[in-house]
Design an enzyme around this catalytic site. Structure first.
Site, PDB file in Angstrom:
ATOM      1  N   LYS A  19       0.831  -1.203   0.000  1.00  0.00           N
ATOM      2  CA  LYS A  19       0.000   0.000   0.000  1.00  0.00           C
ATOM      3  C   LYS A  19       0.869   1.257   0.000  1.00  0.00           C
ATOM      4  O   LYS A  19       0.623   2.189  -0.773  1.00  0.00           O
ATOM      5  CB  LYS A  19      -0.901  -0.055   1.245  1.00  0.00           C
ATOM      6  CG  LYS A  19      -1.838   1.098   1.407  1.00  0.00           C
ATOM      7  CD  LYS A  19      -2.964   0.729   2.363  1.00  0.00           C
ATOM      8  CE  LYS A  19      -2.652   0.967   3.826  1.00  0.00           C
ATOM      9  NZ  LYS A  19      -2.609   2.388   4.191  1.00  0.00           N
ATOM     10  N   SER A  20       1.881   1.298   0.847  1.00  0.00           N
ATOM     11  CA  SER A  20       2.735   2.489   0.924  1.00  0.00           C
ATOM     12  C   SER A  20       3.411   2.766  -0.423  1.00  0.00           C
ATOM     13  O   SER A  20       3.460   3.906  -0.889  1.00  0.00           O
ATOM     14  CB  SER A  20       3.835   2.291   1.967  1.00  0.00           C
ATOM     15  OG  SER A  20       3.309   2.336   3.251  1.00  0.00           O
ATOM     16  N   ARG A  24       2.721   6.004  -3.471  1.00  0.00           N
ATOM     17  CA  ARG A  24       3.840   6.826  -3.931  1.00  0.00           C
ATOM     18  C   ARG A  24       4.091   6.646  -5.415  1.00  0.00           C
ATOM     19  O   ARG A  24       4.327   7.616  -6.141  1.00  0.00           O
ATOM     20  CB  ARG A  24       5.101   6.441  -3.146  1.00  0.00           C
ATOM     21  CG  ARG A  24       5.050   6.895  -1.684  1.00  0.00           C
ATOM     22  CD  ARG A  24       6.049   6.091  -0.869  1.00  0.00           C
ATOM     23  NE  ARG A  24       6.293   6.631   0.463  1.00  0.00           N
ATOM     24  CZ  ARG A  24       5.527   6.386   1.525  1.00  0.00           C
ATOM     25  NH1 ARG A  24       4.428   5.637   1.409  1.00  0.00           N
ATOM     26  NH2 ARG A  24       5.845   6.897   2.699  1.00  0.00           N
ATOM     27  N   GLY A  89      -4.901   8.502   5.415  1.00  0.00           N
ATOM     28  CA  GLY A  89      -3.976   9.548   5.856  1.00  0.00           C
ATOM     29  C   GLY A  89      -2.838   9.726   4.854  1.00  0.00           C
ATOM     30  O   GLY A  89      -2.377  10.839   4.615  1.00  0.00           O
ATOM     31  N   SER A 161       7.664  10.350  10.997  1.00  0.00           N
ATOM     32  CA  SER A 161       6.560  10.017  10.094  1.00  0.00           C
ATOM     33  C   SER A 161       7.030  10.021   8.649  1.00  0.00           C
ATOM     34  O   SER A 161       7.482  11.042   8.124  1.00  0.00           O
ATOM     35  CB  SER A 161       5.426  11.033  10.268  1.00  0.00           C
ATOM     36  OG  SER A 161       4.538  10.944   9.165  1.00  0.00           O
ATOM     37  N   ASP A 321       2.808  -0.085  12.148  1.00  0.00           N
ATOM     38  CA  ASP A 321       1.492  -0.625  11.771  1.00  0.00           C
ATOM     39  C   ASP A 321       1.269  -2.031  12.326  1.00  0.00           C
ATOM     40  O   ASP A 321       0.144  -2.520  12.332  1.00  0.00           O
ATOM     41  CB  ASP A 321       1.340  -0.625  10.244  1.00  0.00           C
ATOM     42  CG  ASP A 321       1.247   0.799   9.698  1.00  0.00           C
ATOM     43  OD1 ASP A 321       0.832   1.696  10.449  1.00  0.00           O
ATOM     44  OD2 ASP A 321       1.608   1.006   8.526  1.00  0.00           O
ATOM     45  N   LYS A 348      -3.741   7.131  14.830  1.00  0.00           N
ATOM     46  CA  LYS A 348      -3.905   6.362  13.593  1.00  0.00           C
ATOM     47  C   LYS A 348      -5.398   6.313  13.237  1.00  0.00           C
ATOM     48  O   LYS A 348      -6.177   7.117  13.710  1.00  0.00           O
ATOM     49  CB  LYS A 348      -3.296   4.975  13.756  1.00  0.00           C
ATOM     50  CG  LYS A 348      -1.784   4.995  13.969  1.00  0.00           C
ATOM     51  CD  LYS A 348      -1.056   5.475  12.726  1.00  0.00           C
ATOM     52  CE  LYS A 348       0.447   5.537  12.954  1.00  0.00           C
ATOM     53  NZ  LYS A 348       1.135   6.179  11.831  1.00  0.00           N
ATOM     54  N   ARG A 394      -6.613  -2.412  10.693  1.00  0.00           N
ATOM     55  CA  ARG A 394      -5.551  -3.191  11.346  1.00  0.00           C
ATOM     56  C   ARG A 394      -6.013  -3.764  12.689  1.00  0.00           C
ATOM     57  O   ARG A 394      -5.541  -4.819  13.110  1.00  0.00           O
ATOM     58  CB  ARG A 394      -4.277  -2.361  11.484  1.00  0.00           C
ATOM     59  CG  ARG A 394      -3.709  -1.971  10.122  1.00  0.00           C
ATOM     60  CD  ARG A 394      -2.240  -1.656  10.142  1.00  0.00           C
ATOM     61  NE  ARG A 394      -1.883  -0.866   8.978  1.00  0.00           N
ATOM     62  CZ  ARG A 394      -1.618  -1.346   7.763  1.00  0.00           C
ATOM     63  NH1 ARG A 394      -1.647  -2.655   7.549  1.00  0.00           N
ATOM     64  NH2 ARG A 394      -1.319  -0.537   6.766  1.00  0.00           N
TER      65      ARG A 394
END
Ligand code: S3P
Length: 435
Positions: A19-20, A24, A89, A161, A321, A348, A394
């Site tokens: 996902k991250s 991007r 987020g 972060s 996470d 979160k 999560r």
């Protein structure tokens, strides 16, 4: 959703794309010269929100399953409506950095969870760079009035972060000169790796023992590049934990991203004496990828807890996470685990400290809550219970794993929220749980 205890976990599965990295890669491809093909893009609702916002900003995106073709644009287009970030987020914070450098005003909003999350951490640096950002007391919706050619800054991250770091890097792409971020605790470095991959030079220097300076020189235009996204280790973590805890299990996950800034959960399982191993490492689009093989432990420990296993606070951002899941694992290991220095968990998708404590106690576990974390005694048995996901993907998945190792059946509220990061989670789990 009703969950019954599992006999063993057996099988070979492939989890969705990371996902991250997907957020991007889609954002960089949208700003790049030319067309990029992104393969194995995350099927999550969060990444769908990013693609939806990019389309609204005039980016042409063609999607066939998990293969996506994105035509980059030199300038984005002023959106006709609000940009809907849903629960994500990452979408809001990272796109804020892009919108700061665009010559129009746009409004980003999201669901009730996202609208309660702190945004000053991105507003402050973006305003220093010359954008105007209005919020509701530092929370969404964000109205961003961007400016072409932002002012470069050097900014010390106030919280560890990767979203904030990436936001500033995206703004830095559109600044006149060098923008630098000073990072005190290592966070995931996917933006830096993708900048390299898309031809944008990014430098990393050690400032002192605790600080790294990450810099990008703008204005810079990425060059379109076909990119393969590895499997999401943060999705895999749930299946890995289940297999590692349940005696007799054997699980193999292929094509998982094993970037060292993301593998701390695996390292922690190993240090607790559980069997999870990374094999066959190769590089894929500038990210390390490997297979993860997990074997269930041979017996359940029965010794009484003497002392907590302390999790080192500087490593927290590298398994942030996975912390609710680690708290579940803690109930099964000798000595339990104390997780401190994790105040960020309260900000979160839900207050993950409160949610984890509430659900562990519902299962009869002994757990202590702190402002910055929790400590969980172990080993202890968990009882099936009515569990609350708090609408947080999560939490829903961590407590599904807790339910698999509990005595008796459990019920989880609002299970469909798992699609925020891992659509098909329950179906995949069902395919590997053997009774
Ligand atoms: C993410 C960074 C982390 C993480 C989130 C994804 C990212 O958030 O919790 O799920 O992709 O950069 P923070 O940067 O707020 O710690």
């Amino acid at each position: 959703m009703r969950i019954r205890p599992a006999g063993t976990i057996q099988g070979r599965v492939k989890v969705p794309g990371d996902k991250s990295i997907s957020h991007r890669a889609a954002i960089i491809a949208a700003l790049a010269a030319g067309q990029s093909r992104l393969d194995n893009l995350s099927s999550s609702q969060d990444c769908a929100a990013t693609l939806g916002c990019l389309r609204e900003l005039g980016v042409s995106i063609e999607q066939e399953g998990n293969e996506v073709h994105i035509d980059g644009r030199e300038r984005l287009q002023s959106p006709a409506q609000d940009l809907e970030c849903g629960n994500s987020g990452s979408t809001m914070r990272m796109l804020a950095g892009v919108l700061a450098g665009q010559n129009f005003t746009s409004l980003m909003t999201g669901d009730a969870s996202l609208r309660s999350r702190p945004m000053m951490r991105v507003i402050e640096p973006l305003e220093k760079m010359g954008a105007t950002v209005d919020s509701v007391d530092g929370k969404p919706p964000l109205r961003i009035s961007g400016r072409e050619l932002l002012t470069p800054i050097e900014f010390s991250l106030p919280v560890a972060s990767a979203q904030v770091k990436s936001c500033i890097l995206f703004a830095g792409l559109q600044a006149a000169g060098q923008t630098s971020i000073l990072e005190q605790q290592t966070t995931r470095d996917h933006t830096e790796r993708l900048f390299d991959w898309f031809g944008v030079p990014v430098t990393r220097e050690t400032v002192d023992e605790n600080t790294t300076r990450i810099s990008v020189r703008g204005p810079a235009v990425p060059i379109a590049r076909d990119t393969s996204i590895p499997g999401d280790i943060s999705a895999a973590a749930f299946l890995i934990a289940a297999a590692a805890l349940i005696p007799g299990s054997e699980l193999e996950l292929a094509g998982i991203g094993v970037n060292p800034t993301r593998t701390q959960f695996i390292t922690t399982l190993q240090s607790l004496g559980l069997n999870a191993e990374v094999m066959d490492r190769v590089a894929l689009s500038n990210e390390p990828v490997g297979s993860i093989r997990v074997a269930g432990r041979s017996r359940l420990s029965s010794a009484a807890a003497v002392q907590f296993n302390n999790l080192s606070t500087e490593l927290i951002p590298q398994l942030i996470d996975e912390l609710p899941l680690l708290a579940v694992v803690a109930t099964q290991v000798e000595g339990g685990i104390a997780i401190r220095g994790s105040k960020e968990l309260r900000f979160k998708e839900s207050d993950r400290i409160a949610a984890t404590v509430r659900n562990l106690r519902a299962m009869g576990a002994e757990v202590e809550e702190f402002p910055d974390g929790l400590s969980v005694a172990g080993p202890q048995r968990l009882c099936g219970a009515a569990l609350n996901s708090f609408g947080d993907h999560r939490i829903a998945m961590a407590f599904t794993i807790a339910a698999l190792i509990a005595d008796g059946e459990s019920f989880i509220s609002d299970p469909e929220c798992v699609a925020v990061s891992f659509p098909g989670f329950f179906e995949m789990l069902e395919s590997i749980v053997k009774n």
